[in-house]
Design an enzyme around this catalytic site. Sequence first.
Site, short mmCIF file in Angstrom:
data_model
loop_
_atom_site.label_atom_id
_atom_site.label_comp_id
_atom_site.label_asym_id
_atom_site.label_seq_id
_atom_site.Cartn_x
_atom_site.Cartn_y
_atom_site.Cartn_z
N GLU A 1 55.77 3.22 13.65
CA GLU A 1 55.34 2.40 12.56
C GLU A 1 54.86 3.16 11.56
OE1 GLU A 1 53.51 -1.10 13.58
OE2 GLU A 1 55.10 -1.71 15.32
N GLU B 1 60.87 -4.96 8.54
CA GLU B 1 60.41 -6.09 9.03
C GLU B 1 59.74 -7.04 8.23
OE1 GLU B 1 58.35 -5.77 12.93
OE2 GLU B 1 57.84 -7.87 12.94
O1 KIV Z 1 58.52 -3.75 19.13
C1 KIV Z 1 59.59 -4.33 18.48
O2 KIV Z 1 60.19 -5.13 19.18
C2 KIV Z 1 59.73 -4.00 17.20
C3 KIV Z 1 60.91 -4.65 16.45
C4 KIV Z 1 60.19 -6.25 16.01
C5 KIV Z 1 61.55 -4.02 15.57
O3 KIV Z 1 59.11 -3.21 16.80
#
Ligand code: KIV
EC number: 2.1.2.11
Length: 285
Positions: free
Chosen positions: A114, A181
């Site tokens: 992230e 997102e």
């Molecule tokens: O962990 C997850 O499912 C995610 C998605 C929302 C992209 O990061």
Amino acid sequence: MREITPRKIMEMKGREKIAMVTAYDYPSALLADRAGIDIVFVGDSLGMVVYGEPNTLNVSMEQMVFHTRAVAKAVKRALVLADMPFGSYEVSVEEGVRNAMRLIQAGADAVKIEGGYDHKKLVKKLVRMGIPVMGHTGLTPQRYLRLGGYRLMGETEEEIEEILRDAKALEKAGAFAVVLEFVLADVAKLVTEEVSIPTIGIGAGPYVDGQVLVWHDILGLYERSPPFAKRYADLRNIIQLALENYREEVKEGKFPAKEHYWEFLDKDDFERKKRKALEKLEKEF
Ligand code: KIV
């Protein structure tokens, strides 16, 4: 090597939409792969949808490794992507590298982190080592405390700038794609036009190179699905009904039926064997 590689994902930009879905175990991953999904993603969302946590902050490397191993065993065609959990890559590049290696050794083809700009050194290092990386910007759930909850991103000039900066830094560092997102569709479109790597949206509208959804949201297995998720099936009710039927049949003695068990055809034979077994045990106990 699986058929879908990071290179193939990059080549799909502008030609074919990329379909990505989360999966956390062997049977789910098998189904996702058979459905022709391009990227099967072991997301840290498993903390919420599998482990019942209120957020993703408590997910450990051990959990990610276990689930990645199960998913990787099932997938033959799709790219297997594994999430780096909160705390596994922020402290130092070295620690991030060590943890990314664990996910690759568990069977992943690539890892996702992230953020973007803040981790450009790590992304560069991983890519140079041969570990493909996907970034993630916009709403980054691992930073939800700072963001003030799970909210739509990209409304202010500062947020647009931050999202773009992340995406461009990821592209420059060698990431093969970026998740956007819960960002305004106009911002997602802008990013998609501004970077050469594919953008994969979740709650980011149609002007992106691909879409990702969480397994439990698609199948109607989670009570707190976000508003942008589309439910393609209502498995919760189907499963609930099946379990209630099972309980009822057990209580009423309807299960197991004749076809679910085996017994001696020759009852005299059974009586002889039973007597002998009981005699032997009598001496012992
Ligand atoms: O962990 C997850 O499912 C995610 C998605 C929302 C992209 O990061």
